[in-house]
Design a protein around this motif. Structure first.
Motif, PDB file in Angstrom:
ATOM      1  N   SER A  59       0.807  -1.221   0.000  1.00  0.00           N
ATOM      2  CA  SER A  59       0.000   0.000   0.000  1.00  0.00           C
ATOM      3  C   SER A  59       0.842   1.273   0.000  1.00  0.00           C
ATOM      4  O   SER A  59       0.385   2.303  -0.496  1.00  0.00           O
ATOM      5  CB  SER A  59      -0.945   0.007   1.201  1.00  0.00           C
ATOM      6  OG  SER A  59      -0.219   0.106   2.406  1.00  0.00           O
ATOM      7  N   LEU A  65      -4.919  -0.263  -1.147  1.00  0.00           N
ATOM      8  CA  LEU A  65      -4.837  -1.644  -0.693  1.00  0.00           C
ATOM      9  C   LEU A  65      -4.966  -2.580  -1.883  1.00  0.00           C
ATOM     10  O   LEU A  65      -5.640  -2.244  -2.868  1.00  0.00           O
ATOM     11  CB  LEU A  65      -5.972  -1.940   0.296  1.00  0.00           C
ATOM     12  CG  LEU A  65      -5.913  -1.214   1.635  1.00  0.00           C
ATOM     13  CD1 LEU A  65      -7.208  -1.430   2.406  1.00  0.00           C
ATOM     14  CD2 LEU A  65      -4.729  -1.695   2.450  1.00  0.00           C
ATOM     15  N   HIS A  67      -6.564  -5.498  -4.043  1.00  0.00           N
ATOM     16  CA  HIS A  67      -7.946  -6.004  -4.094  1.00  0.00           C
ATOM     17  C   HIS A  67      -8.018  -7.443  -3.622  1.00  0.00           C
ATOM     18  O   HIS A  67      -8.996  -7.850  -3.010  1.00  0.00           O
ATOM     19  CB  HIS A  67      -8.512  -5.894  -5.517  1.00  0.00           C
ATOM     20  CG  HIS A  67      -8.665  -4.476  -5.962  1.00  0.00           C
ATOM     21  ND1 HIS A  67      -9.655  -3.648  -5.475  1.00  0.00           N
ATOM     22  CD2 HIS A  67      -7.952  -3.725  -6.832  1.00  0.00           C
ATOM     23  CE1 HIS A  67      -9.542  -2.460  -6.019  1.00  0.00           C
ATOM     24  NE2 HIS A  67      -8.512  -2.472  -6.852  1.00  0.00           N
ATOM     25  N   TYR A  96      -9.806 -11.951   3.572  1.00  0.00           N
ATOM     26  CA  TYR A  96      -9.245 -10.603   3.467  1.00  0.00           C
ATOM     27  C   TYR A  96     -10.364  -9.679   3.034  1.00  0.00           C
ATOM     28  O   TYR A  96     -11.049  -9.940   2.051  1.00  0.00           O
ATOM     29  CB  TYR A  96      -8.108 -10.598   2.440  1.00  0.00           C
ATOM     30  CG  TYR A  96      -7.639  -9.225   2.007  1.00  0.00           C
ATOM     31  CD1 TYR A  96      -7.105  -8.322   2.914  1.00  0.00           C
ATOM     32  CD2 TYR A  96      -7.726  -8.837   0.668  1.00  0.00           C
ATOM     33  CE1 TYR A  96      -6.661  -7.069   2.516  1.00  0.00           C
ATOM     34  CE2 TYR A  96      -7.285  -7.590   0.260  1.00  0.00           C
ATOM     35  CZ  TYR A  96      -6.749  -6.707   1.182  1.00  0.00           C
ATOM     36  OH  TYR A  96      -6.314  -5.472   0.776  1.00  0.00           O
ATOM     37  N   ASP A  97     -10.567  -8.606   3.792  1.00  0.00           N
ATOM     38  CA  ASP A  97     -11.649  -7.669   3.508  1.00  0.00           C
ATOM     39  C   ASP A  97     -11.121  -6.240   3.544  1.00  0.00           C
ATOM     40  O   ASP A  97     -11.001  -5.652   4.622  1.00  0.00           O
ATOM     41  CB  ASP A  97     -12.770  -7.843   4.541  1.00  0.00           C
ATOM     42  CG  ASP A  97     -13.887  -6.824   4.371  1.00  0.00           C
ATOM     43  OD1 ASP A  97     -14.072  -6.296   3.257  1.00  0.00           O
ATOM     44  OD2 ASP A  97     -14.593  -6.566   5.381  1.00  0.00           O
ATOM     45  N   PRO A  98     -10.781  -5.660   2.366  1.00  0.00           N
ATOM     46  CA  PRO A  98     -10.393  -4.244   2.333  1.00  0.00           C
ATOM     47  C   PRO A  98     -11.653  -3.388   2.340  1.00  0.00           C
ATOM     48  O   PRO A  98     -12.231  -3.100   1.306  1.00  0.00           O
ATOM     49  CB  PRO A  98      -9.623  -4.129   1.018  1.00  0.00           C
ATOM     50  CG  PRO A  98     -10.184  -5.212   0.157  1.00  0.00           C
ATOM     51  CD  PRO A  98     -10.661  -6.302   1.072  1.00  0.00           C
ATOM     52  N   TYR A  99     -12.113  -3.002   3.520  1.00  0.00           N
ATOM     53  CA  TYR A  99     -13.423  -2.355   3.637  1.00  0.00           C
ATOM     54  C   TYR A  99     -13.390  -0.836   3.521  1.00  0.00           C
ATOM     55  O   TYR A  99     -14.442  -0.204   3.522  1.00  0.00           O
ATOM     56  CB  TYR A  99     -14.137  -2.792   4.912  1.00  0.00           C
ATOM     57  CG  TYR A  99     -13.443  -2.436   6.198  1.00  0.00           C
ATOM     58  CD1 TYR A  99     -13.729  -1.244   6.852  1.00  0.00           C
ATOM     59  CD2 TYR A  99     -12.529  -3.302   6.774  1.00  0.00           C
ATOM     60  CE1 TYR A  99     -13.109  -0.921   8.037  1.00  0.00           C
ATOM     61  CE2 TYR A  99     -11.908  -2.988   7.964  1.00  0.00           C
ATOM     62  CZ  TYR A  99     -12.201  -1.799   8.596  1.00  0.00           C
ATOM     63  OH  TYR A  99     -11.593  -1.489   9.774  1.00  0.00           O
ATOM     64  N   ASN A 103      -8.229   0.778   5.463  1.00  0.00           N
ATOM     65  CA  ASN A 103      -8.522  -0.225   6.486  1.00  0.00           C
ATOM     66  C   ASN A 103      -8.880  -1.570   5.873  1.00  0.00           C
ATOM     67  O   ASN A 103      -9.553  -1.630   4.848  1.00  0.00           O
ATOM     68  CB  ASN A 103      -9.668   0.257   7.377  1.00  0.00           C
ATOM     69  CG  ASN A 103      -9.342   1.553   8.062  1.00  0.00           C
ATOM     70  OD1 ASN A 103      -8.384   1.642   8.813  1.00  0.00           O
ATOM     71  ND2 ASN A 103     -10.126   2.581   7.792  1.00  0.00           N
ATOM     72  N   TYR A 104      -8.449  -2.603   6.568  1.00  0.00           N
ATOM     73  CA  TYR A 104      -8.778  -3.954   6.104  1.00  0.00           C
ATOM     74  C   TYR A 104      -8.849  -4.898   7.294  1.00  0.00           C
ATOM     75  O   TYR A 104      -8.371  -4.593   8.387  1.00  0.00           O
ATOM     76  CB  TYR A 104      -7.760  -4.453   5.080  1.00  0.00           C
ATOM     77  CG  TYR A 104      -6.344  -4.588   5.605  1.00  0.00           C
ATOM     78  CD1 TYR A 104      -5.862  -5.807   6.051  1.00  0.00           C
ATOM     79  CD2 TYR A 104      -5.482  -3.498   5.640  1.00  0.00           C
ATOM     80  CE1 TYR A 104      -4.572  -5.931   6.532  1.00  0.00           C
ATOM     81  CE2 TYR A 104      -4.194  -3.617   6.120  1.00  0.00           C
ATOM     82  CZ  TYR A 104      -3.737  -4.839   6.560  1.00  0.00           C
ATOM     83  OH  TYR A 104      -2.460  -4.953   7.035  1.00  0.00           O
ATOM     84  N   ARG A 105      -9.460  -6.039   7.045  1.00  0.00           N
ATOM     85  CA  ARG A 105      -9.562  -7.096   8.046  1.00  0.00           C
ATOM     86  C   ARG A 105      -8.923  -8.362   7.487  1.00  0.00           C
ATOM     87  O   ARG A 105      -9.073  -8.655   6.294  1.00  0.00           O
ATOM     88  CB  ARG A 105     -11.017  -7.396   8.376  1.00  0.00           C
ATOM     89  CG  ARG A 105     -11.657  -6.437   9.330  1.00  0.00           C
ATOM     90  CD  ARG A 105     -13.057  -6.904   9.715  1.00  0.00           C
ATOM     91  NE  ARG A 105     -14.026  -6.583   8.662  1.00  0.00           N
ATOM     92  CZ  ARG A 105     -14.703  -5.439   8.594  1.00  0.00           C
ATOM     93  NH1 ARG A 105     -14.527  -4.516   9.507  1.00  0.00           N
ATOM     94  NH2 ARG A 105     -15.545  -5.225   7.631  1.00  0.00           N
ATOM     95  N   SER A 144      -8.519  -6.242  12.660  1.00  0.00           N
ATOM     96  CA  SER A 144      -8.646  -5.038  11.835  1.00  0.00           C
ATOM     97  C   SER A 144      -7.344  -4.262  11.837  1.00  0.00           C
ATOM     98  O   SER A 144      -6.669  -4.150  12.864  1.00  0.00           O
ATOM     99  CB  SER A 144      -9.770  -4.142  12.379  1.00  0.00           C
ATOM    100  OG  SER A 144     -11.011  -4.802  12.257  1.00  0.00           O
TER     101      SER A 144
END
Length: 156
Positions: A59, A65, A67, A96-99, A103-105, A144
């Motif tokens: 990043s 981030l 995808h 993997y969750d780039p929300y 920020n991501y989880r 997170s």
């Protein structure tokens, strides 16, 4: 030939002592299946730490981030690439969750609970300023992250 009563008592005492020692050993160190589960969970945490470091490295120059976690494979050769993006037991990719843009989880399913007293005493030390960040219950746990925070730090 009949054994003397004293020998029978001695054999019974030795057998009882062996059973007690083995029982204490399992109580203190856990069963082999528990040790295997703890080792797999340690690998999961290590994988998530490596993935987090790789996402942060991605990043910075890209100002975004990735995808997908597979995108990390195509980073600059000097950049950290996680050894695995898959669960060591199931082979499934970690979630993997780039929300949001920063920020991501990262999520994994754990077999052990490192939040309990006995587990806290035995848990490994993670190379982080905030060791408690990586504590997890048994089952699914998502961590997170914010790409501007240091890895292993709670998201602000």
């Amino acid at each position: 030939m009949k054994q003397p009563d004293g020998l029978k008592i001695l054999i019974a005492i030795v057998v009882a002592a062996v059973v007690i020692v083995v029982g204490i050993g399992f109580y203190l160190s856990g069963t082999p299946s528990n040790a295997r589960a703890e080792k797999l969970d340690q690998q999961r945490v290590n994988d998530l730490m490596e993935i987090s470091n790789a996402i942060n490295a991605y990043s910075t120059p890209n100002n975004k981030l990735p995808h997908l976690l597979g995108t990390l494979r195509f980073m600059h050769p000097d950049s950290p690439y996680p050894q695995s993006i898959h669960d060591p037991l199931t082979g499934q990719p970690y979630e993997y969750d780039p929300y949001s843009p920063l920020n991501y989880r990262l999520c994994a399913t754990f077999q052990t609970d490192t939040t309990k007293d006995r587990a806290i005493q035995k848990r490994p030390k993670y190379p982080s300023d905030n060791e408690n960040f990586w504590l997890h219950p048994a089952g699914k746990k998502c961590f997170s992250f914010n790409v501007r925070a240091k890895p292993g730090q709670p998201m602000m």
